[in-house]
Design a protein around this motif. Sequence first.
Motif, PDB file in Angstrom:
ATOM      1  N   ALA A 190       0.895  -1.117   0.001  1.00 21.52           N
ATOM      2  CA  ALA A 190      -0.108  -0.006  -0.088  1.00 21.52           C
ATOM      3  C   ALA A 190       0.933   1.263  -0.281  1.00 21.52           C
ATOM      4  CB  ALA A 190      -1.057   0.231   1.225  1.00 21.52           C
ATOM      5  N   VAL A 191       0.354   2.167  -0.741  1.00 22.14           N
ATOM      6  CA  VAL A 191       1.040   3.348  -0.776  1.00 22.14           C
ATOM      7  C   VAL A 191       0.163   4.564   0.012  1.00 22.14           C
ATOM      8  CG1 VAL A 191       1.667   5.329  -2.222  1.00 22.14           C
ATOM      9  CG2 VAL A 191       2.315   3.339  -2.749  1.00 22.14           C
ATOM     10  N   THR A 192       0.574   5.391   0.700  1.00 27.31           N
ATOM     11  CA  THR A 192       0.118   6.135   1.473  1.00 27.31           C
ATOM     12  C   THR A 192       0.754   7.729   1.225  1.00 27.31           C
ATOM     13  OG1 THR A 192      -0.739   4.646   3.318  1.00 27.31           O
ATOM     14  CG2 THR A 192      -0.948   7.182   3.816  1.00 27.31           C
ATOM     15  N   VAL A 193      -0.288   8.751   0.796  1.00 28.05           N
ATOM     16  CA  VAL A 193       0.216   9.940   0.305  1.00 28.05           C
ATOM     17  C   VAL A 193      -0.319  10.904   1.586  1.00 28.05           C
ATOM     18  CG1 VAL A 193       0.118  11.791  -1.310  1.00 28.05           C
ATOM     19  CG2 VAL A 193       0.376   9.567  -2.117  1.00 28.05           C
ATOM     20  N   MET A 194       0.679  11.616   1.788  1.00 29.10           N
ATOM     21  CA  MET A 194       0.448  12.753   2.837  1.00 29.10           C
ATOM     22  C   MET A 194       1.312  14.023   2.291  1.00 29.10           C
ATOM     23  SD  MET A 194       1.886  10.257   6.090  1.00 29.10           S
ATOM     24  CE  MET A 194       3.252   9.577   4.924  1.00 29.10           C
ATOM     25  N   MET A 195       0.464  15.211   3.003  1.00 31.33           N
ATOM     26  CA  MET A 195       0.979  16.497   2.733  1.00 31.33           C
ATOM     27  C   MET A 195       1.516  17.093   4.276  1.00 31.33           C
ATOM     28  SD  MET A 195      -1.410  18.122   0.085  1.00 31.33           S
ATOM     29  CE  MET A 195      -0.340  19.472  -0.259  1.00 31.33           C
ATOM     30  N   PRO A 196       2.534  16.805   4.638  1.00 32.05           N
ATOM     31  CA  PRO A 196       2.947  17.162   6.079  1.00 32.05           C
ATOM     32  C   PRO A 196       2.716  18.480   6.367  1.00 32.05           C
ATOM     33  CG  PRO A 196       4.575  15.455   5.052  1.00 32.05           C
ATOM     34  CD  PRO A 196       3.719  16.253   3.936  1.00 32.05           C
ATOM     35  N   ASP A 197       2.250  18.772   7.566  1.00 26.19           N
ATOM     36  CA  ASP A 197       2.147  20.166   7.957  1.00 26.19           C
ATOM     37  C   ASP A 197       1.452  21.056   7.245  1.00 26.19           C
ATOM     38  OD1 ASP A 197       3.821  19.445  10.479  1.00 26.19           O
ATOM     39  OD2 ASP A 197       5.398  19.809   9.151  1.00 26.19           O
ATOM     40  N   GLN A 198       0.352  20.507   6.301  1.00 27.35           N
ATOM     41  CA  GLN A 198      -0.221  21.283   5.545  1.00 27.35           C
ATOM     42  C   GLN A 198      -1.569  21.142   5.681  1.00 27.35           C
ATOM     43  OE1 GLN A 198       1.884  21.281   1.545  1.00 27.35           O
ATOM     44  NE2 GLN A 198       2.865  19.639   2.619  1.00 27.35           N
ATOM     45  N   PHE A 199      -2.122  20.730   6.945  1.00 26.87           N
ATOM     46  CA  PHE A 199      -3.567  20.656   7.245  1.00 26.87           C
ATOM     47  C   PHE A 199      -4.440  21.880   6.950  1.00 26.87           C
ATOM     48  CE2 PHE A 199      -0.908  18.400  10.439  1.00 26.87           C
ATOM     49  CZ  PHE A 199      -0.995  17.305   9.907  1.00 26.87           C
ATOM     50  N   GLY A 200      -5.431  21.533   6.356  1.00 24.65           N
ATOM     51  CA  GLY A 200      -6.475  22.594   6.008  1.00 24.65           C
ATOM     52  C   GLY A 200      -6.008  23.690   4.859  1.00 24.65           C
ATOM     53  N   GLY A 201      -5.182  23.154   4.030  1.00 29.32           N
ATOM     54  CA  GLY A 201      -4.502  24.012   3.075  1.00 29.32           C
ATOM     55  C   GLY A 201      -3.516  24.780   3.517  1.00 29.32           C
ATOM     56  N   ALA A 202      -2.840  24.635   4.511  1.00 27.99           N
ATOM     57  CA  ALA A 202      -1.782  25.591   5.259  1.00 27.99           C
ATOM     58  C   ALA A 202      -0.553  25.412   4.189  1.00 27.99           C
ATOM     59  CB  ALA A 202      -1.538  25.124   6.561  1.00 27.99           C
ATOM     60  N   LEU A 203       0.002  26.523   4.155  1.00 27.20           N
ATOM     61  CA  LEU A 203       1.301  26.568   3.117  1.00 27.20           C
ATOM     62  C   LEU A 203       2.561  26.004   4.167  1.00 27.20           C
ATOM     63  CD1 LEU A 203       0.903  29.757   1.335  1.00 27.20           C
ATOM     64  CD2 LEU A 203       0.168  27.493   0.732  1.00 27.20           C
ATOM     65  N   VAL A 204       3.483  25.237   3.278  1.00 23.44           N
ATOM     66  CA  VAL A 204       4.765  24.946   3.810  1.00 23.44           C
ATOM     67  C   VAL A 204       5.566  26.306   4.452  1.00 23.44           C
ATOM     68  CG1 VAL A 204       7.104  23.869   3.814  1.00 23.44           C
ATOM     69  CG2 VAL A 204       5.171  22.876   2.719  1.00 23.44           C
ATOM     70  N   PRO A 205       5.958  26.431   5.786  1.00 26.10           N
ATOM     71  CA  PRO A 205       6.847  27.630   6.393  1.00 26.10           C
ATOM     72  C   PRO A 205       8.038  27.958   5.755  1.00 26.10           C
ATOM     73  CG  PRO A 205       6.715  25.979   7.983  1.00 26.10           C
ATOM     74  CD  PRO A 205       5.950  25.338   6.818  1.00 26.10           C
ATOM     75  N   GLY A 206       8.233  29.200   5.498  1.00 24.61           N
ATOM     76  CA  GLY A 206       9.493  29.623   5.302  1.00 24.61           C
ATOM     77  C   GLY A 206      10.284  30.015   6.514  1.00 24.61           C
ATOM     78  N   ALA A 207      11.196  30.808   6.442  1.00 23.87           N
ATOM     79  CA  ALA A 207      12.164  31.018   7.750  1.00 23.87           C
ATOM     80  C   ALA A 207      11.358  31.908   8.687  1.00 23.87           C
ATOM     81  CB  ALA A 207      13.441  31.996   7.499  1.00 23.87           C
ATOM     82  N   THR A 208      10.381  32.714   8.656  1.00 21.77           N
ATOM     83  CA  THR A 208       9.634  33.482   9.394  1.00 21.77           C
ATOM     84  C   THR A 208       8.100  33.454   9.306  1.00 21.77           C
ATOM     85  OG1 THR A 208       9.809  35.602   7.908  1.00 21.77           O
ATOM     86  CG2 THR A 208      11.690  35.231   9.688  1.00 21.77           C
ATOM     87  N   GLY A 209       7.692  32.570   8.425  1.00 25.05           N
ATOM     88  CA  GLY A 209       6.275  32.474   8.364  1.00 25.05           C
ATOM     89  C   GLY A 209       5.742  31.736   7.111  1.00 25.05           C
ATOM     90  N   PRO A 210       4.647  31.816   6.451  1.00 20.35           N
ATOM     91  CA  PRO A 210       4.277  31.092   5.432  1.00 20.35           C
ATOM     92  C   PRO A 210       5.313  31.332   4.125  1.00 20.35           C
ATOM     93  CG  PRO A 210       2.339  31.846   6.345  1.00 20.35           C
ATOM     94  CD  PRO A 210       3.635  32.488   7.120  1.00 20.35           C
ATOM     95  N   SER A 211       5.574  30.407   3.273  1.00 24.33           N
ATOM     96  CA  SER A 211       6.618  30.648   2.305  1.00 24.33           C
ATOM     97  C   SER A 211       5.821  31.699   1.357  1.00 24.33           C
ATOM     98  CB  SER A 211       7.047  29.488   1.608  1.00 24.33           C
ATOM     99  OG  SER A 211       5.731  28.664   1.258  1.00 24.33           O
ATOM    100  N   GLU A 212       6.713  32.702   0.991  1.00 24.40           N
ATOM    101  CA  GLU A 212       6.452  33.699  -0.012  1.00 24.40           C
ATOM    102  C   GLU A 212       5.885  33.122  -1.325  1.00 24.40           C
ATOM    103  OE1 GLU A 212       9.293  36.740  -0.024  1.00 24.40           O
ATOM    104  OE2 GLU A 212       9.152  37.211   1.944  1.00 24.40           O
TER     105      GLU A 212
END
Length: 325
Positions: free
Chosen positions: A86-108
Amino acid sequence: MRLTGLAAAAALMLASSPALAQGPAAQPEAPWYPSRYGPDDQIGAMNLLTPEKVLEAARLVQRGQVYRLGVPVGRDTPAFPPRSAAVTVMMPDQFGGALVPGATGPSENRMSYADDMFTGWLGVGSQIDSFAHLGIDNRFYNGNHAHDFMRTTGVTRLGIEGIPPMVTRGVLVDMARARGKPMLEEGELITADDLRAAMRDQGVEVRRGDVVLIHTGWVALLEQDPPRFGKGEPGIDNGAADFLAGLGVVAVGADTWGVEAVPFKNPNRIWEGHQTLLAKNGIHILEVMDTRALARDQAKEFLFVLGQPLLKGAVQAIINPIAIR
């Protein structure tokens, strides 16, 4: 029923003589190790893959036609019990459409990504068997005993990562065409004589260092009837395995999940062909090879290429080899 005279005496002899009661005594098996390649060898017939053999195979490429021999593997792929994948696909730390953070906040640049996790057995779908996969009385290729190298964390010898790249001449023996039907049946045997006849009629010559693929038509059931695909299969018997080993091949494959005929002709003698190929002769086994396109084009020989995943300590691996003409 009462026994009289000679009948009673014969019954008494059988009861008191294990050899007579059980039939002829089994002949001791001929020594099958150390390997012809030396007592420390771990690659078996792959020793035959010389640069000259690779160049011979490369000269077969005339059309630039590429054939994929692997099949897609997923949660619904039938496999030898209890295997599954089985393959399980995930989008880590992006719950509810959140963006991957940059150094000081959401990535520009609003970066998003997905990762996947594989959970399952490595003997599902198109696969290669290493020499650590199947043996005889806890001894594997070249006499290696399970207690010396078999670990739950991975084998310390004969693992998948030790198999050299498999670049050589491949040949196809089309047993479905030889028998004049699109697909062989469950348990339908392919003997050494059957292989000889098909090879002669189809003009297939097997040489030392080749990969031999056998087409039975069975792989079509992966799409047409998956439960039937996994319950049985046509395939070779041990005599055919011994015949192929005598030709000096490096691998034997088929479009079935176990290469050998199932149900077994003798249900008390199981996977003998695996023992002959893997343990006794150091010949790899390739299972669930999609040979349909090769058979359709009546391909007799081709360049065979396989670079298996280097999973340290694994005894099998999911693969996707290719044939090139």
